[in-house]
Design an enzyme around this catalytic site. Structure first.
Site, PDB file in Angstrom:
ATOM      1  N   SER A  50       0.314  -2.423   4.200  1.00 49.06           N
ATOM      2  CA  SER A  50       1.090  -1.975   5.353  1.00 49.06           C
ATOM      3  C   SER A  50       1.420  -0.497   5.262  1.00 49.06           C
ATOM      4  O   SER A  50       1.611   0.042   4.180  1.00 49.06           O
ATOM      5  CB  SER A  50       2.404  -2.757   5.452  1.00 49.06           C
ATOM      6  OG  SER A  50       3.177  -2.237   6.513  1.00 49.06           O
ATOM      7  N   GLY A  89       0.085   1.709   8.056  1.00 46.18           N
ATOM      8  CA  GLY A  89      -0.737   2.440   9.013  1.00 46.18           C
ATOM      9  C   GLY A  89      -1.544   3.527   8.321  1.00 46.18           C
ATOM     10  O   GLY A  89      -1.637   3.581   7.090  1.00 46.18           O
ATOM     11  N   HIS A 133       5.576 -10.186   7.496  1.00 50.71           N
ATOM     12  CA  HIS A 133       5.993  -8.783   7.654  1.00 50.71           C
ATOM     13  C   HIS A 133       5.725  -8.347   9.095  1.00 50.71           C
ATOM     14  O   HIS A 133       6.579  -7.747   9.752  1.00 50.71           O
ATOM     15  CB  HIS A 133       5.221  -7.902   6.665  1.00 50.71           C
ATOM     16  CG  HIS A 133       5.278  -6.423   6.926  1.00 50.71           C
ATOM     17  ND1 HIS A 133       4.579  -5.816   7.957  1.00 50.71           N
ATOM     18  CD2 HIS A 133       5.954  -5.424   6.315  1.00 50.71           C
ATOM     19  CE1 HIS A 133       4.825  -4.521   7.956  1.00 50.71           C
ATOM     20  NE2 HIS A 133       5.663  -4.251   6.969  1.00 50.71           N
ATOM     21  N   ASN A 134       4.537  -8.661   9.582  1.00 44.30           N
ATOM     22  CA  ASN A 134       4.195  -8.253  10.945  1.00 44.30           C
ATOM     23  C   ASN A 134       5.041  -8.974  11.985  1.00 44.30           C
ATOM     24  O   ASN A 134       5.396  -8.398  13.009  1.00 44.30           O
ATOM     25  CB  ASN A 134       2.707  -8.483  11.208  1.00 44.30           C
ATOM     26  CG  ASN A 134       1.861  -7.380  10.589  1.00 44.30           C
ATOM     27  OD1 ASN A 134       2.289  -6.741   9.634  1.00 44.30           O
ATOM     28  ND2 ASN A 134       0.688  -7.158  11.117  1.00 44.30           N
ATOM     29  N   GLU A 178       8.150  -7.234  12.004  1.00 47.05           N
ATOM     30  CA  GLU A 178       7.850  -5.948  12.664  1.00 47.05           C
ATOM     31  C   GLU A 178       7.868  -6.111  14.198  1.00 47.05           C
ATOM     32  O   GLU A 178       8.466  -5.291  14.906  1.00 47.05           O
ATOM     33  CB  GLU A 178       6.467  -5.495  12.175  1.00 47.05           C
ATOM     34  CG  GLU A 178       5.842  -4.302  12.860  1.00 47.05           C
ATOM     35  CD  GLU A 178       4.383  -4.094  12.372  1.00 47.05           C
ATOM     36  OE1 GLU A 178       4.177  -3.889  11.169  1.00 47.05           O
ATOM     37  OE2 GLU A 178       3.472  -4.150  13.214  1.00 47.05           O
ATOM     38  N   LYS A 237      -2.788  -7.713  17.784  1.00 42.09           N
ATOM     39  CA  LYS A 237      -4.046  -8.036  17.102  1.00 42.09           C
ATOM     40  C   LYS A 237      -4.014  -9.431  16.499  1.00 42.09           C
ATOM     41  O   LYS A 237      -4.908  -9.809  15.754  1.00 42.09           O
ATOM     42  CB  LYS A 237      -4.321  -6.999  16.014  1.00 42.09           C
ATOM     43  CG  LYS A 237      -4.629  -5.617  16.546  1.00 42.09           C
ATOM     44  CD  LYS A 237      -5.680  -4.933  15.673  1.00 42.09           C
ATOM     45  CE  LYS A 237      -5.826  -3.479  15.999  1.00 42.09           C
ATOM     46  NZ  LYS A 237      -4.852  -2.660  15.250  1.00 42.09           N
TER      47      LYS A 237
HETATM   48  C1  6PG Z   1       1.272  -2.394   9.181  1.00 39.23           C
HETATM   49  C2  6PG Z   1       0.990  -2.850  10.572  1.00 39.23           C
HETATM   50  C3  6PG Z   1      -0.497  -2.953  10.779  1.00 39.23           C
HETATM   51  C4  6PG Z   1      -0.886  -2.946  12.245  1.00 39.23           C
HETATM   52  C5  6PG Z   1      -0.610  -4.246  12.938  1.00 39.23           C
HETATM   53  C6  6PG Z   1      -0.346  -4.064  14.388  1.00 39.23           C
HETATM   54  O1  6PG Z   1       2.001  -3.090   8.505  1.00 39.23           O
HETATM   55  O2  6PG Z   1       0.765  -1.338   8.798  1.00 39.23           O
HETATM   56  O3  6PG Z   1       1.566  -4.075  10.802  1.00 39.23           O
HETATM   57  O4  6PG Z   1      -0.957  -4.037  10.047  1.00 39.23           O
HETATM   58  O5  6PG Z   1      -0.283  -1.916  12.884  1.00 39.23           O
HETATM   59  O6  6PG Z   1      -1.738  -5.020  12.796  1.00 39.23           O
HETATM   60  O7  6PG Z   1      -0.334  -5.297  14.921  1.00 39.23           O
HETATM   61  P1  6PG Z   1      -0.414  -5.558  16.460  1.00 39.23           P
HETATM   62  O8  6PG Z   1      -1.636  -4.830  16.969  1.00 39.23           O
HETATM   63  O9  6PG Z   1      -0.548  -7.033  16.534  1.00 39.23           O
HETATM   64  O10 6PG Z   1       0.839  -5.003  17.041  1.00 39.23           O
END
Ligand code: 6PG
Length: 636
Positions: free
Chosen positions: A304, A306, A362-363, A366, A433
């Protein structure tokens, strides 16, 4: 397709150096045998005068060494005209090495066998016929100047390991392979290279679409000058030291399986594949089991942070078998973000797909944190604030509610395009995603009420019905929200309230999954690796590291109980006012509903049970009977 690069040793003289007793001769002979090249022991080339001096227990001075080193340098030059060779020589000072390197700097490779004084002293004293008394060792350590360019080898390793390490380094093979040069893959490559690792990078070749991706990428960044770039799988795999470590940074889903099949014919037993994508945790388990009988280790890891996190230090959540993790640990921990105590935000999470499970949650967390900020911004806008003012308000929350997502949202509201705020120009359809979807499915499958995650996910889905929203807007008149009777402080408290509930639900889901799958996950350690590098890093997460040392349920922690109690009146007021003014706040509202539900002693589920029994004879249990007996009533 790229040209195959052959990994063999070019013609070179391999000098093996180190203090007496470090094992130079043994290792030198073994290496020469392995590489099928001549071996020379520097000690055999001392003039008579030097040997006499040493056997009397006197140390050689620089003058004594001069001629001897020149002899060895000439020997190396002569050998190089026909073949490589191994020469062992203590060569403790840089100026001795300069003599040995004279005229052949580019063809001279140095290996330094390193050990502690005690280790070597013991070794020397255990030998019967060595001609240098061990007392001289002290003076050797005194004059030793560590070489900067040498391959450094720890002498406590087995001779076999030492030979393999030297061979790998001489052949210039890579320690770590990165497969897939998308945004995250590229950043991880640069991070690994910046941390001094020798890497190989692969990206597929697609005519006219993806051509020379790896080579072009390598040429863009100076830190990649030592990296190897490939678009041919076999050459890529062959460029790696064994057991190979290959991190896959390709799209999650079927692509991973295709990549595994493409790689398999080129892999050897004990090689390690690391999936760093947002893969489904159940798939990770299947892949682990598929590869195990083939002797290939499979590590599924959440990553995680980005693009920027991957480059400067992400939070890394690896799982699989511990032995394989130990083989890649040094790489992952080095490139990971560091927590406030300087420890890596990377830890072995647990078996199977547990690393990808916690990344999925985590997501989910998020999604909720993002949704809450979106709702908060809508409320602040309804209070009459323009984007700059919203940013100002969020800025003042930093001390109490510090988080990465609060910080970026503040920046988002400031960003202008010409005279206009960019955020107001963005189409209001939220993408995804799939990880929020999986978290919701996992919650349902495990029977855990992650209602905020579901709410945040479904808000994104609702946003996608843009055309229908526009159409139905005309059929329903929303009330004018000029009546909104709340302060920004109350909005902050409602936001903080919902965040605590969000973290309660996220960790509850992890805790239940851990229990059901026997993963034995450490919640405090998970919170710790989420304190930096990842998207949901925050001061609340820092607090949870400590809270989880005492309990797995944050709503039993006295400080958090006090905070929830303190914030709840504001949450009630903000949600009520929002409802009265037709402001959409599903996550804020759900946080209250959930807390009310989870703290209700006698819930309305008795009615549900009666209904189920009424129409389906599903039976019910009674409060006045502890025997767990099932009752059925003829309700008519
Ligand atoms: C992270 C983010 C990364 C990504 C997600 C976005 O922890 O760095 O979560 O994994 O930005 O996949 O997810 P969505 O496109 O579903 O918002």
């Amino acid at each position: 397709m790229g040209t195959q690069k052959k990994y063999s040793i070019k013609t070179q003289v391999i000098y093996i150096m180190g203090v007496s007793g470090c094992g130079k001769s043994t290792i030198g002979k073994l290496l020469a045998k392995e590489l099928k090249i001549p071996f020379f022991d520097g000690d055999d080339y001392h003039p008579e005068s030097n040997i006499k001096k040493m056997s009397k227990g006197h140390a050689l001075n620089d003058d004594d060494r001069q001629g001897w080193l020149e002899t060895l340098n000439n020997l190396a030059k002569k050998q190089l005209s026909t073949n490589s060779c191994v020469i062992v020589c203590s060569a403790l000072k840089q100026k001795y090495r300069d003599i040995l390197n004279k005229g052949i700097v580019k063809q001279a490779k140095w290996v330094h066998l390193e050990g502690s004084f005690n280790q070597i002293y013991k070794r020397i004293n255990s030998r019967s016929n060595h001609f240098m008394p061990s007392e001289l060792l002290n003076s050797q350590f005194d004059i030793l100047e560590n070489p900067k360019q040498a391959i450094k080898i720890d002498i406590s390793l087995t001779p076999e390991k030492i030979i393999n390490t030297i061979k790998d380094r001489l052949m210039n093979t890579s320690e770590f392979g990165l497969f897939g040069l998308g945004v995250m893959g590229k950043s991880l490559c640069r991070n690994l290279a910046n941390n001094g690792f020798k890497i190989s990078m692969f990206n597929r070749h697609v005519d006219g679409v993806e051509e020379d991706v790896a080579k072009k990428f390598k040429s863009q960044f100076s830190e990649l000058s030592q990296a190897e770039a490939f678009d041919d799988i076999s050459a890529f795999v062959n460029s790696l030291q064994q057991p190979r470590r290959i991190m896959l940074m390709v799209n999650a889903g079927k692509t991973i399986d295709f990549v595994i099949e493409d790689l398999l014919p080129h892999l050897s037993e004990n090689d390690i594949l690391i999936d760093g994508g947002n893969s489904n945790y159940k798939k990770t388990k299947q892949r682990f089991e598929y590869l195990k009988p083939k002797g290939i280790h499979f590590i599924g890891t959440g990553v995680s942070g980005g693009e920027e996190g991957a480059l400067k230090g992400p939070s890394i959540m690896p799982s699989g078998d511990l032995e394989a993790y130990n083989n890649i640990k040094v790489f992952l921990e080095k490139i990971a973000a560091k927590d406030k105590n300087g420890l890596p935000c990377c830890t072995y999470v647990g078996p199977e797909g547990s690393g990808q499970f916690i990344k999925m949650v985590h997501n989910g967390v998020e999604y909720v944190e993002m949704q809450l900020l979106a709702e908060v911004a809508t409320i602040l806008e309804s209070l009459g604030q323009n984007p700059d003012e919203i940013a100002d308000t969020l800025e003042t929350w930093k001390d109490e509610a510090s988080s990465y997502l609060l910080e970026i949202t503040t920046n988002i509201f400031r960003k202008k395009e010409g005279n206009d705020w960019l955020v107001k120009k963005i189409l209001d359809k939220a993408g995804n995603k799939g990880t929020g979807n999986w978290t919701t499915i996992a919650s349902a499958e495990l029977g855990v009420p992650s209602t905020l995650i579901a709410s945040a996910l479904f808000s994104r889905y609702t946003s996608f019905y843009k055309e229908e929203r526009v159409l139905l807007n005309k059929n329903f008149e929303n009330v004018n929200n000029s009546e909104l009777n709340i302060s920004t402080q109350e909005v902050l408290e409602a936001y903080q309230f919902a965040r605590i509930i969000n973290h309660y639900q996220g960790f509850k889901l992890i805790s239940e999954a851990s229990h059901k799958s026997n993963w034995n996950l450490n919640l405090s350690e998970i919170a710790r690796i989420w304190t930096n590098g990842c998207i949901i890093r925050s001061s609340l997460m820092e607090d949870l590291v400590e809270v989880f040392k005492e309990t797995t349920n944050i709503l039993t922690n006295s400080e958090l109980i006090q905070l929830v109690k303190k914030y709840k009146p504001s949450a009630k007021k903000v949600v009520s006012e929002s409802i009265l003014n037709d402001i959409t706040t599903p996550a804020l509202s759900e946080s209250l509903q959930f807390l009310n539900g989870i703290t209700t002693e006698y819930a309305s589920a008795n009615v549900i049970q009666a209904q189920r029994d009424y129409f389906g004879a599903h039976t019910y249990k009674r409060l006045d009977d502890d025997s767990e007996k099932s009752y059925h009533t003829n309700w008519n």
